[in-house]
Design a protein around this motif. Structure first.
Motif, PDB file in Angstrom:
ATOM      1  N   SER A 284      12.855 -50.079  60.085  1.00  0.00           N
ATOM      2  CA  SER A 284      13.100 -51.520  60.004  1.00  0.00           C
ATOM      3  C   SER A 284      14.536 -51.816  60.441  1.00  0.00           C
ATOM      4  O   SER A 284      15.389 -50.916  60.449  1.00  0.00           O
ATOM      5  CB  SER A 284      12.872 -52.007  58.574  1.00  0.00           C
ATOM      6  OG  SER A 284      13.782 -51.385  57.693  1.00  0.00           O
TER       7      SER A 284
ATOM      8  N   ALA B 226       8.583 -65.933  57.989  1.00  0.00           N
ATOM      9  CA  ALA B 226       9.896 -65.571  57.456  1.00  0.00           C
ATOM     10  C   ALA B 226      10.734 -66.780  57.108  1.00  0.00           C
ATOM     11  O   ALA B 226      11.369 -66.840  56.047  1.00  0.00           O
ATOM     12  CB  ALA B 226      10.631 -64.695  58.472  1.00  0.00           C
TER      13      ALA B 226
ATOM     14  N   GLN C 101       9.265 -68.610  53.937  1.00  0.00           N
ATOM     15  CA  GLN C 101       9.284 -67.752  52.745  1.00  0.00           C
ATOM     16  C   GLN C 101      10.706 -67.542  52.238  1.00  0.00           C
ATOM     17  O   GLN C 101      10.939 -67.443  51.033  1.00  0.00           O
ATOM     18  CB  GLN C 101       8.613 -66.413  53.081  1.00  0.00           C
ATOM     19  CG  GLN C 101       8.644 -65.380  51.972  1.00  0.00           C
ATOM     20  CD  GLN C 101       9.810 -64.416  52.115  1.00  0.00           C
ATOM     21  OE1 GLN C 101      10.219 -64.083  53.221  1.00  0.00           O
ATOM     22  NE2 GLN C 101      10.334 -63.974  50.991  1.00  0.00           N
ATOM     23  N   ALA C 102      11.669 -67.510  53.153  1.00  0.00           N
ATOM     24  CA  ALA C 102      13.051 -67.242  52.752  1.00  0.00           C
ATOM     25  C   ALA C 102      13.798 -68.489  52.306  1.00  0.00           C
ATOM     26  O   ALA C 102      14.804 -68.380  51.602  1.00  0.00           O
ATOM     27  CB  ALA C 102      13.804 -66.585  53.910  1.00  0.00           C
TER      28      ALA C 102
ATOM     29  N   THR D 289      16.976 -61.543  53.558  1.00  0.00           N
ATOM     30  CA  THR D 289      15.966 -61.821  52.532  1.00  0.00           C
ATOM     31  C   THR D 289      14.542 -62.008  53.039  1.00  0.00           C
ATOM     32  O   THR D 289      13.606 -61.885  52.244  1.00  0.00           O
ATOM     33  CB  THR D 289      16.342 -63.101  51.754  1.00  0.00           C
ATOM     34  OG1 THR D 289      16.239 -64.236  52.621  1.00  0.00           O
ATOM     35  CG2 THR D 289      17.765 -63.017  51.205  1.00  0.00           C
TER      36      THR D 289
ATOM     37  N   HIS E 125      11.054 -61.359  54.074  1.00  0.00           N
ATOM     38  CA  HIS E 125      10.206 -60.169  54.009  1.00  0.00           C
ATOM     39  C   HIS E 125       9.632 -59.748  55.364  1.00  0.00           C
ATOM     40  O   HIS E 125       9.572 -58.548  55.649  1.00  0.00           O
ATOM     41  CB  HIS E 125       9.073 -60.399  53.003  1.00  0.00           C
ATOM     42  CG  HIS E 125       9.538 -60.345  51.580  1.00  0.00           C
ATOM     43  ND1 HIS E 125       8.679 -60.170  50.502  1.00  0.00           N
ATOM     44  CD2 HIS E 125      10.777 -60.442  51.031  1.00  0.00           C
ATOM     45  CE1 HIS E 125       9.369 -60.162  49.383  1.00  0.00           C
ATOM     46  NE2 HIS E 125      10.636 -60.331  49.678  1.00  0.00           N
ATOM     47  N   PRO E 126       9.163 -60.678  56.212  1.00  0.00           N
ATOM     48  CA  PRO E 126       8.623 -60.241  57.503  1.00  0.00           C
ATOM     49  C   PRO E 126       9.661 -59.620  58.428  1.00  0.00           C
ATOM     50  O   PRO E 126       9.297 -59.031  59.446  1.00  0.00           O
ATOM     51  CB  PRO E 126       8.067 -61.540  58.106  1.00  0.00           C
ATOM     52  CG  PRO E 126       7.788 -62.412  56.930  1.00  0.00           C
ATOM     53  CD  PRO E 126       8.904 -62.110  55.970  1.00  0.00           C
TER      54      PRO E 126
ATOM     55  N   VAL F 298      12.665 -57.874  56.841  1.00  0.00           N
ATOM     56  CA  VAL F 298      13.233 -56.743  56.096  1.00  0.00           C
ATOM     57  C   VAL F 298      12.244 -55.591  55.982  1.00  0.00           C
ATOM     58  O   VAL F 298      12.631 -54.418  56.070  1.00  0.00           O
ATOM     59  CB  VAL F 298      13.680 -57.203  54.695  1.00  0.00           C
ATOM     60  CG1 VAL F 298      14.157 -56.026  53.856  1.00  0.00           C
ATOM     61  CG2 VAL F 298      14.774 -58.263  54.808  1.00  0.00           C
ATOM     62  N   TYR F 299      10.966 -55.901  55.809  1.00  0.00           N
ATOM     63  CA  TYR F 299       9.989 -54.878  55.450  1.00  0.00           C
ATOM     64  C   TYR F 299       9.019 -54.545  56.574  1.00  0.00           C
ATOM     65  O   TYR F 299       7.852 -54.228  56.320  1.00  0.00           O
ATOM     66  CB  TYR F 299       9.220 -55.307  54.204  1.00  0.00           C
ATOM     67  CG  TYR F 299      10.125 -55.447  52.997  1.00  0.00           C
ATOM     68  CD1 TYR F 299      10.750 -54.336  52.444  1.00  0.00           C
ATOM     69  CD2 TYR F 299      10.375 -56.700  52.441  1.00  0.00           C
ATOM     70  CE1 TYR F 299      11.594 -54.468  51.353  1.00  0.00           C
ATOM     71  CE2 TYR F 299      11.217 -56.837  51.349  1.00  0.00           C
ATOM     72  CZ  TYR F 299      11.817 -55.715  50.802  1.00  0.00           C
ATOM     73  OH  TYR F 299      12.662 -55.855  49.727  1.00  0.00           O
ATOM     74  N   THR F 300       9.482 -54.596  57.818  1.00  0.00           N
ATOM     75  CA  THR F 300       8.630 -54.171  58.922  1.00  0.00           C
ATOM     76  C   THR F 300       9.478 -53.460  59.961  1.00  0.00           C
ATOM     77  O   THR F 300      10.676 -53.737  60.102  1.00  0.00           O
ATOM     78  CB  THR F 300       7.898 -55.372  59.559  1.00  0.00           C
ATOM     79  OG1 THR F 300       6.902 -54.905  60.467  1.00  0.00           O
ATOM     80  CG2 THR F 300       8.858 -56.267  60.322  1.00  0.00           C
TER      81      THR F 300
END
Length: 406
Positions: free
Chosen positions: A79, A117, A120-121, A265, A267-268, A270-272
């Motif tokens: 990532s 993203a 959501q952020a 922050t 998620h789409p 940070v976590y991919t």
């Protein structure tokens, strides 16, 4: 109470889609040559691609992909915040930010991920609201649902409706979101009026210009620049790299603090795993070509005008659009499928668009033009559309029951 069987549910839903003429079929493209594609052993002229400037097959874009893969491999490795952010990602972000006149940009794997993203952020707390055009892209609507905030929708391209929705939800933070160019209609949002509505109601204005950047505005900078708006009026803007730029991925440009917040922050992001560097290299070359090869936009504009003039002369009913997206209304789903099938027999690939991609009763052909098309191909398509309309009208008349006598 017994638990529902998911397999039975899936089967029932498929039967329902079949009865509604809404089954979807993937078509496999075996080969491409410019605007022509090989499908099921036949070469068809495609009028349904979003490759507006014809850059996806341009030799410099292809070479950039191959050269980068040869030097650095394929996958990014991790990532972005671990060790997946490469120099070419940085260069791509800087290039897009410079082009659009924004201080900073953030690269995502797709426009869908980017839209998820952003909301959501930013829309975090109870009472927050996202106000959206009723015809916004599905990813924008899905993003609001994922964020867990309230979704309010206003009538298409109606700034006063947007103001009413913002006023009715005044207690939380607010975001006003619109497509720049609407993907199914081809028309452009009233961005100046919407930006005023956002400012008056203290809402953050976010524009998804997936179908505008590269095609519209000064130097191809999109519908926001075309409306003479910038960072102050539109603090966040989405650019996709897989349409006019011919590559893959998406970039959000915006205020420095907002982009930093997304990078830390969302998620789409940070976590991919980061976009493959070789793909980013190809997208970077596509952006550079889109910036400087103005003849591509000029040629595309000429083709759009040619298509609309000839379609009007042939009596074809199109939506109001000066973009490469030209929608021909068919009404019922079965009628749209019949149009598409007839055109394929004539040598053209034009996809039928049905609900839920468009509202009920608004099935259509979504015809898209590219700088790769030749004027003669556009003329031939219009002729084929007119012949199809006439043939389907005869078929419909023949199927109707005769009136009662006496």
């Amino acid at each position: 109470m017994s638990r529902p069987d998911l397999s039975e549910r899936v089967g029932a839903l498929r039967k329902l889609r079949s009865a509604q003429d809404r089954l979807r079929e993937r078509r496999t493209i075996a080969r491409r040559d410019g605007a022509r594609v090989e499908v099921d052993g036949r070469w068809l002229t495609a009028f349904c691609s979003n490759d507006y400037l014809g850059l996806s097959q341009q030799f410099r874009v292809v070479n950039a992909l191959a050269d980068a893969a040869t030097r650095g491999g394929v996958g990014a490795g991790a990532s972005p915040l671990v060790c997946g952010h490469h120099a070419v990602h940085e260069a791509l972000e800087r290039e897009v930010a410079d082009w659009l006149g924004y201080p900073r940009a953030l690269l995502f794997g797709s426009g869908y991920l980017a839209n998820l993203a952003v909301q959501q952020a930013l829309l975090l707390e109870e009472g927050d609201v996202c106000v959206q055009d009723r015809l916004n892209h599905a990813s924008l609507l899905d993003a609001t649902r994922l964020a867990g905030c309230r979704l309010r929708r206003y009538p298409h391209a109606d700034p006063e409706g947007a103001i009413r929705q913002l006023r009715s939800a005044a207690e939380g933070a607010a975001m006003l979101v619109t497509d720049g160019v609407f993907s199914m209609e081809g028309d452009v949002a009233p961005l100046r009026a919407l930006s005023l509505a956002a400012r008056v109601q203290k809402a953050l204005f976010y524009v998804d210009d997936a179908h505008g950047v590269g095609v519209r505005g000064p130097d191809g900078r999109g519908s926001v620049a075309e409306a003479r708006l910038g960072l102050e009026e539109v603090p966040l803007q989405l650019v996709t790299l897989d349409k006019a730029m011919g590559g893959y991925g998406a970039v959000v440009v915006g205020q420095d603090a907002l982009i930093q917040h997304l990078a830390e922050t969302a998620h789409p992001y940070v976590y991919t795993t980061a976009l493959p560097p070789a793909v980013a290299a190809a997208s970077l070359e596509g952006v550079r070509l889109a910036r400087k090869e103005h003849w591509r936009r000029a040629n595309l504009g000429d083709l759009v005008t040619r298509f609309r003039n000839r379609a009007q002369a042939a009596g074809l009913q199109l939506t109001l659009s000066d973009s490469p997206i030209q929608a021909l209304a068919c009404g019922e789903d079965a009628q749209a499928l019949a149009w598409s099938a007839a055109l394929e027999q004539a040598g053209y690939l034009v996809t039928a668009i049905r609900p839920p991609s468009v509202p009920e009763g608004k099935a259509r052909l979504r015809i898209t033009l590219s700088a790769m098309h030749a004027p003669g191909e556009v003329d031939a398509l219009v002729d084929a559309l007119a012949r199809t309309r006439d043939a389907l009208a005869v078929r419909t008349a023949a199927a109707e029951p005769a009136g009662l006598e006496g």
